[in-house]
Design an enzyme around this catalytic site. Structure first.
Site, PDB file in Angstrom:
ATOM      1  CG  PHE A 123      -2.956  30.262 -33.794  1.00  0.00           C
ATOM      2  CD1 PHE A 123      -1.975  29.909 -34.712  1.00  0.00           C
ATOM      3  CD2 PHE A 123      -2.985  29.621 -32.571  1.00  0.00           C
ATOM      4  CE1 PHE A 123      -1.046  28.916 -34.409  1.00  0.00           C
ATOM      5  CE2 PHE A 123      -2.062  28.633 -32.263  1.00  0.00           C
ATOM      6  CZ  PHE A 123      -1.088  28.282 -33.184  1.00  0.00           C
ATOM      7  CB  SER A 132      -3.691  23.464 -20.469  1.00  0.00           C
ATOM      8  OG  SER A 132      -4.012  24.720 -19.936  1.00  0.00           O
ATOM      9  N   GLY A 339     -10.412  54.396  -5.582  1.00  0.00           N
ATOM     10  CA  GLY A 339     -11.542  54.297  -4.650  1.00  0.00           C
ATOM     11  C   GLY A 339     -12.849  54.080  -5.398  1.00  0.00           C
ATOM     12  CD  GLU A 363      -1.029  34.144 -28.116  1.00  0.00           C
ATOM     13  OE1 GLU A 363       0.203  34.023 -28.190  1.00  0.00           O
ATOM     14  OE2 GLU A 363      -1.713  34.821 -28.906  1.00  0.00           O
TER      15      GLU A 363
HETATM   16  N1  CAA Z   1       9.149  24.355 -30.015  1.00  0.00           N
HETATM   17  C1  CAA Z   1       9.218  23.271 -30.814  1.00  0.00           C
HETATM   18  N2  CAA Z   1       8.711  22.062 -30.463  1.00  0.00           N
HETATM   19  C2  CAA Z   1       8.099  21.974 -29.271  1.00  0.00           C
HETATM   20  C3  CAA Z   1       7.997  23.067 -28.390  1.00  0.00           C
HETATM   21  C4  CAA Z   1       8.543  24.302 -28.817  1.00  0.00           C
HETATM   22  N3  CAA Z   1       8.475  25.396 -28.056  1.00  0.00           N
HETATM   23  N4  CAA Z   1       7.342  22.669 -27.274  1.00  0.00           N
HETATM   24  C5  CAA Z   1       7.053  21.359 -27.445  1.00  0.00           C
HETATM   25  N5  CAA Z   1       7.501  20.951 -28.653  1.00  0.00           N
HETATM   26  C6  CAA Z   1       7.413  19.612 -29.240  1.00  0.00           C
HETATM   27  C7  CAA Z   1       8.212  18.588 -28.418  1.00  0.00           C
HETATM   28  O1  CAA Z   1       9.550  18.546 -28.829  1.00  0.00           O
HETATM   29  C8  CAA Z   1       7.469  17.307 -28.756  1.00  0.00           C
HETATM   30  O2  CAA Z   1       7.862  16.820 -30.024  1.00  0.00           O
HETATM   31  P1  CAA Z   1       8.756  15.468 -30.192  1.00  0.00           P
HETATM   32  O3  CAA Z   1       8.085  14.407 -29.379  1.00  0.00           O
HETATM   33  O4  CAA Z   1       8.730  15.217 -31.663  1.00  0.00           O
HETATM   34  O5  CAA Z   1      10.099  15.842 -29.667  1.00  0.00           O
HETATM   35  C9  CAA Z   1       6.034  17.757 -28.924  1.00  0.00           C
HETATM   36  O6  CAA Z   1       6.069  19.166 -29.184  1.00  0.00           O
HETATM   37  C10 CAA Z   1       5.185  17.481 -27.706  1.00  0.00           C
HETATM   38  O7  CAA Z   1       5.814  18.122 -26.611  1.00  0.00           O
HETATM   39  P2  CAA Z   1       5.525  17.710 -25.119  1.00  0.00           P
HETATM   40  O8  CAA Z   1       5.747  16.242 -24.924  1.00  0.00           O
HETATM   41  O9  CAA Z   1       6.284  18.643 -24.260  1.00  0.00           O
HETATM   42  O10 CAA Z   1       3.950  17.963 -25.030  1.00  0.00           O
HETATM   43  P3  CAA Z   1       3.002  18.090 -23.797  1.00  0.00           P
HETATM   44  O11 CAA Z   1       1.747  17.365 -24.098  1.00  0.00           O
HETATM   45  O12 CAA Z   1       3.715  17.752 -22.529  1.00  0.00           O
HETATM   46  O13 CAA Z   1       2.575  19.646 -23.811  1.00  0.00           O
HETATM   47  C11 CAA Z   1       2.731  21.987 -23.507  1.00  0.00           C
HETATM   48  C12 CAA Z   1       3.439  20.686 -23.881  1.00  0.00           C
HETATM   49  C13 CAA Z   1       3.846  23.004 -23.381  1.00  0.00           C
HETATM   50  C14 CAA Z   1       2.001  21.867 -22.175  1.00  0.00           C
HETATM   51  C15 CAA Z   1       1.752  22.364 -24.651  1.00  0.00           C
HETATM   52  O14 CAA Z   1       0.683  21.452 -24.737  1.00  0.00           O
HETATM   53  C16 CAA Z   1       1.202  23.762 -24.524  1.00  0.00           C
HETATM   54  O15 CAA Z   1       1.889  24.714 -24.846  1.00  0.00           O
HETATM   55  N6  CAA Z   1      -0.063  23.920 -24.079  1.00  0.00           N
HETATM   56  C17 CAA Z   1      -0.711  25.223 -24.043  1.00  0.00           C
HETATM   57  C18 CAA Z   1      -1.428  25.506 -25.323  1.00  0.00           C
HETATM   58  C19 CAA Z   1      -1.657  26.968 -25.560  1.00  0.00           C
HETATM   59  O16 CAA Z   1      -0.783  27.800 -25.372  1.00  0.00           O
HETATM   60  N7  CAA Z   1      -2.847  27.283 -26.022  1.00  0.00           N
HETATM   61  C20 CAA Z   1      -3.156  28.630 -26.375  1.00  0.00           C
HETATM   62  C21 CAA Z   1      -4.218  28.673 -27.409  1.00  0.00           C
HETATM   63  S1  CAA Z   1      -3.920  29.814 -28.693  1.00  0.00           S
HETATM   64  C22 CAA Z   1      -4.477  31.306 -28.140  1.00  0.00           C
HETATM   65  O17 CAA Z   1      -4.771  31.517 -27.003  1.00  0.00           O
HETATM   66  C23 CAA Z   1      -4.496  32.345 -29.192  1.00  0.00           C
HETATM   67  C24 CAA Z   1      -5.463  33.442 -28.990  1.00  0.00           C
HETATM   68  O18 CAA Z   1      -6.540  33.409 -29.516  1.00  0.00           O
HETATM   69  C25 CAA Z   1      -5.053  34.644 -28.246  1.00  0.00           C
END
Ligand code: CAA
Length: 379
Positions: A123, A132, A339, A363
């Site tokens: 992914f 982030s 320890g 994640e």
């Molecule tokens: N379900 C559906 N839609 C969602 C949602 C959810 N859980 N969360 C946000 N959205 C949608 C919002 O509705 C919005 O859409 P609309 O404008 O059309 O309504 C859009 O997404 C943007 O949302 P935000 O304005 O809230 O966005 P933001 O810029 O403030 O960021 C955040 C939100 C939660 C911080 C997000 O950026 C985030 O989750 N960041 C972390 C990323 C992450 O988890 N990365 C991990 C990498 S993958 C990994 O680690 C895998 C691996 O290899 C182990």
């Protein structure tokens, strides 16, 4: 809320426990030391149905619920978190994402092989400047009619070198911001797609983490997941479930360290008695046991929410936030209880402590989980 496990769930948990003890434990220190991917072990987990646990049997999956998946993640992670993250990414991010939002053709072509572990998936959301802040995607997928042209770099990708199928998030229309992002299925071997060097990591060293480089990669339009512009929502929805898997991993790491510390404290003697008889140690064990059980209830609740069709954004984020914190604290205490022995590799707890740290980062970091939680409760 009833968390009493069914007979089937107890059997699945036991199967995972046996597998971890018999197959993962023997080589786990060596794989960590050499940063060696658990190739044979992954093949066996595929045969046991651990790589497509929640996938419908019509696509070769095990057709189980999220709670069963969490139980397996917990048991595998007690012993080898490098192996369990491979299971987590393949199940919650790749298989679930394709099954939930993919086309019938995508399911036939990719999901059937991913669910058995014949191939594994990755992914690809994170970038050098979009960790982030996931909406700031610099990778581009330019629409050329019947295909996209993909350019950019992805970072810290789990299964990066070993995967055959990659779900890549990329920006198609910059003006539309997050609504102009798409999710594309990219195959290893497509022209212009290159796997970068392997990362030399603090923990989960047996897992295979790479950067990926896309240079004018032609991806057919039929490989897009969902409607045009659905890519960011796809990533968010997929990660919401992924966080339950990582929460279960953190829970397992904590429980594994606790089990080792409890056993050690009943064997090791100091000042004329087993160290578990000293209140300094007994109270540590009491705290660890209590925190782990609290984490377990949060993780099981999030799994149940998903199984019941309820919203699990909040419960999944709370489970990941708390379980990863417990994993970190518990593993530090497990090393302390051991320890000097805790500081050497043979006793496993130092590895569990190193492995625990990533659960607060990937994640969605703990800080991101707090954003999700606070937005959910404040509105
Ligand atoms: N379900 C559906 N839609 C969602 C949602 C959810 N859980 N969360 C946000 N959205 C949608 C919002 O509705 C919005 O859409 P609309 O404008 O059309 O309504 C859009 O997404 C943007 O949302 P935000 O304005 O809230 O966005 P933001 O810029 O403030 O960021 C955040 C939100 C939660 C911080 C997000 O950026 C985030 O989750 N960041 C972390 C990323 C992450 O988890 N990365 C991990 C990498 S993958 C990994 O680690 C895998 C691996 O290899 C182990």
């Amino acid at each position: 809320m009833n968390f009493k496990l069914s007979e089937e769930q107890e059997l699945i948990k036991q199967a995972a426990r046996d597998f971890a003890k018999n197959e993962l434990l023997p080589g786990v220190i060596d794989r960590d030391e050499k940063q060696e991917f658990p190739k044979d072990e992954v093949k066996k987990m595929g045969e046991l149905g651990f790589l497509g646990m929640m996938v419908d049997p019509k696509y070769n999956g095990s057709g189980l619920d999220t709670l069963s998946y969490v139980l397996v993640m917990e048991e595998l992670s007690k012993v080898d978190a490098s192996s369990s993250v491979i299971v987590s990414v393949n199940n919650s991010l790749v298989c679930w994402g394709i099954e939930k939002f993919g086309t019938d053709e995508q399911k036939e072509k990719y999901l059937k092989k991913l669910a058995t572990g014949e191939i594994i998936g990755a992914f690809c959301l994170s970038e050098p400047e979009a960790g982030s802040d996931a909406t700031s995607q610099k990778t581009t997928a330019i629409d050329k009619g019947d295909h996209y042209v993909l350019n950019g770099t992805k970072n810290w990708i789990t299964n990066g070198g070993t995967a055959a199928v990659y779900l890549v998030i990329a920006q198609t229309d910059k003006d539309k911001k997050h609504r102009g992002i798409n999710a594309l299925i990219v195959e290893k071997g497509m022209d212009g797609f290159e796997v970068g060097p392997k990362e030399n990591k603090l923990g989960i060293r047996g897992s295979d983490t790479h950067s990926l480089i896309f240079n004018d990669v032609k991806v057919p339009k039929e490989n897009r997941i969902g409607e045009d512009g659905f890519g960011f929502k796809f990533a968010m929805k997929t990660l919401a479930g992924g966080r339950i898997g990582i929460a279960a991993q953190a829970l397992g790491i904590a429980a594994g360290a606790y089990e080792l510390a409890l056993k050690y404290s009943k064997e090791r003697k100091a000042f004329g008695t087993e160290i578990s008889n000293h209140q300094a140690i007994a109270f540590k064990l009491a705290d660890m046991h209590t925190q782990i059980q609290a984490a377990r209830l949060l993780v099981y609740q999030a799994a149940k929410d998903k199984d019941n069709g309820d919203n699990y954004d909040l419960s999944g984020a709370m489970a990941k936030l708390y379980a990863s914190q417990v994993a970190m604290e518990t593993t530090v205490e497990a090393v302390q209880i051991h320890g000097g022995n805790g500081f050497v590799k043979d006793y496993h707890v130092e590895r569990l402590m190193r492995d625990a740290k990533i659960t607060q980062i990937y994640e969605g970091t703990s800080e991101i989980q707090k954003i999700v939680i606070s937005r959910s409760i404040i509105g």
